[in-house]
Design an enzyme around this catalytic site. Structure first.
Site, PDB file in Angstrom:
ATOM      1  N   GLY A 181      73.821  17.038  65.226  1.00 56.72           N
ATOM      2  CA  GLY A 181      74.709  16.842  66.571  1.00 56.72           C
ATOM      3  C   GLY A 181      75.699  15.653  66.117  1.00 56.72           C
ATOM      4  O   GLY A 181      76.768  15.753  66.810  1.00 56.72           O
ATOM      5  N   ASN A 182      75.060  14.559  65.515  1.00 61.87           N
ATOM      6  CA  ASN A 182      76.070  13.268  65.643  1.00 61.87           C
ATOM      7  C   ASN A 182      77.050  13.337  64.080  1.00 61.87           C
ATOM      8  O   ASN A 182      77.884  12.689  64.037  1.00 61.87           O
ATOM      9  CB  ASN A 182      75.290  12.143  65.029  1.00 61.87           C
ATOM     10  CG  ASN A 182      74.368  11.645  66.372  1.00 61.87           C
ATOM     11  OD1 ASN A 182      75.163  11.688  67.493  1.00 61.87           O
ATOM     12  ND2 ASN A 182      73.253  11.605  66.362  1.00 61.87           N
ATOM     13  N   LYS A 219      66.371  20.256  65.763  1.00 65.16           N
ATOM     14  CA  LYS A 219      67.078  21.323  64.942  1.00 65.16           C
ATOM     15  C   LYS A 219      66.592  21.335  63.504  1.00 65.16           C
ATOM     16  O   LYS A 219      66.619  22.210  63.166  1.00 65.16           O
ATOM     17  CB  LYS A 219      68.416  20.854  65.200  1.00 65.16           C
ATOM     18  CG  LYS A 219      69.530  21.373  64.046  1.00 65.16           C
ATOM     19  CD  LYS A 219      69.659  20.547  62.800  1.00 65.16           C
ATOM     20  CE  LYS A 219      70.149  19.116  63.221  1.00 65.16           C
ATOM     21  NZ  LYS A 219      69.897  18.133  62.219  1.00 65.16           N
ATOM     22  N   LYS A 276      63.021  13.276  71.986  1.00 68.09           N
ATOM     23  CA  LYS A 276      64.153  13.847  71.716  1.00 68.09           C
ATOM     24  C   LYS A 276      65.494  13.219  72.344  1.00 68.09           C
ATOM     25  O   LYS A 276      65.518  13.443  73.345  1.00 68.09           O
ATOM     26  CB  LYS A 276      64.352  15.316  71.835  1.00 68.09           C
ATOM     27  CG  LYS A 276      65.300  16.057  71.149  1.00 68.09           C
ATOM     28  CD  LYS A 276      65.716  15.950  69.818  1.00 68.09           C
ATOM     29  CE  LYS A 276      66.979  16.749  69.221  1.00 68.09           C
ATOM     30  NZ  LYS A 276      67.228  16.548  67.856  1.00 68.09           N
ATOM     31  N   LYS A 323      63.728  14.800  60.073  1.00 67.83           N
ATOM     32  CA  LYS A 323      64.491  15.330  58.946  1.00 67.83           C
ATOM     33  C   LYS A 323      63.615  15.287  57.529  1.00 67.83           C
ATOM     34  O   LYS A 323      63.351  16.057  57.047  1.00 67.83           O
ATOM     35  CB  LYS A 323      65.580  14.703  58.647  1.00 67.83           C
ATOM     36  CG  LYS A 323      66.875  14.748  59.461  1.00 67.83           C
ATOM     37  CD  LYS A 323      68.118  14.279  59.218  1.00 67.83           C
ATOM     38  CE  LYS A 323      69.034  14.500  60.059  1.00 67.83           C
ATOM     39  NZ  LYS A 323      68.954  14.369  61.551  1.00 67.83           N
TER      40      LYS A 323
END
Length: 302
Positions: free
Chosen positions: A9-10, A205, A121, A263
């Site tokens: 998103g970033n 995600k 989150k 991640k």
């Protein structure tokens, strides 16, 4: 290779940047130009993306109608459609000989997941600590640090199944470049009678992308963000970027929750299934796939 590409998103809306439609489109156009290079190199892409900044903004807008605010699962779907539309359009503008499709993706989660008791989150804009604490008190939010700022945090349960995986597989086999699992997908739970209902959460995600990559038998999981690599000792004078590492050499607890830790966990999960994953900057995507930049997480027996 068949590559699941997860856009952070970033990476689509930079940290601290005003959340305007113009800024989002400009950043998505930049991402599309990078993805076009991977497509031109012959890779088959399945594209996922984050929605943290965007779904947080939609939640703020929804809060202006307190009598009937939309729940987070509906806002997840709204943000997935919004980002997917612009991403599909910008990709089509630079790659004109391929078919693209954006698919809203339901992801089953466990309503008893401990994440509902300990939200981590981050969503929405960043605030200074004073402002964040005031908003938390006024609106019943839970908040947490995000680098040198603060953000609202919500529940992020682990994804258990990508419910549209069979449809996605059919599209991929026909050569369609699919944009799916936006914002980690739309969180749903299964009721006793087998029917589905949405639940208030935002799925990570990267976890959803790793699960999707396994279900689609992808060759590579590529997680693109605004940081050039995974660092040991991030934020300290002793920070060291990691290049090629074995999944067994990484401990997720060594990395910050809510940012790099998911991640790393997602990369380990995919590597444990026998295929490599990588993490790095959007701008470096081609070099990352070539093994020249970013952090590669390889299976233990590679």
């Amino acid at each position: 290779m068949r590559i699941v590409v997860a856009l952070g998103g970033n990476a689509l809306l930079r940290r601290g940047e005003p959340m305007t439609a113009e800024n989002q489109r400009a950043n998505i156009r930049r991402a599309a130009a990078v993805l076009a290079k991977l497509i031109a190199a012959g890779h088959a892409l399945v594209i996922t993306h984050g929605n943290g900044p965007q779904v947080g903004l939609l939640a703020l807008q929804a809060a202006t109608t307190p009598d009937a605010p939309f729940p987070l699962d509906v806002l997840d779907a709204e943000s997935a459609g919004m980002i997917g539309y612009v991403l599909q359009q910008e990709l089509g503008n630079v790659v004109q000989d391929r078919l693209f499709a954006t698919l809203l993706t339901q992801v089953r989660v466990d309503p008893r997941d401990c994440a509902f008791r300990a939200p981590t989150k981050p969503i929405g804009p960043v605030y200074d600590e004073t402002t964040a604490r005031r908003l938390a008190a006024e609106r019943g939010w839970q908040i947490a640090p995000d680098n040198d700022k603060w953000r609202r945090v919500v529940a992020s349960p682990k994804p258990l199944a990508i419910l549209e995986a069979e449809v996605l597989g059919l599209l991929v086999e026909r050569g369609v470049i699919v944009i799916c699992a936006g914002g980690g997908g739309i969180p749903v739970v299964e009721r006793e009678d087998g029917s589905l209902i949405g639940i208030e959460a935002v799925i990570d995600k990267d976890f959803a992308s790793a699960l999707l990559a396994r279900q689609l038998h992808a060759d590579f999981l590529l997680m693109l963000t605004d940081v050039d690599a995974v660092y040991r000792g991030w934020g300290t004078d002793a920070a060291v970027p990691l290049g090629i590492v074995k999944a067994s050499d990484l401990a997720p607890g060594d990395f910050p929750a809510g940012s790099m830790r998911p991640k790393v966990e997602a990369g380990i999960a995919f590597a444990d299934a026998g295929k490599p994953a990588a993490i790095g900057r959007l701008e470096d995507a081609v070099e990352i796939v070539a093994g020249l930049r970013g952090t590669w997480i390889e299976p233990v027996d590679a």
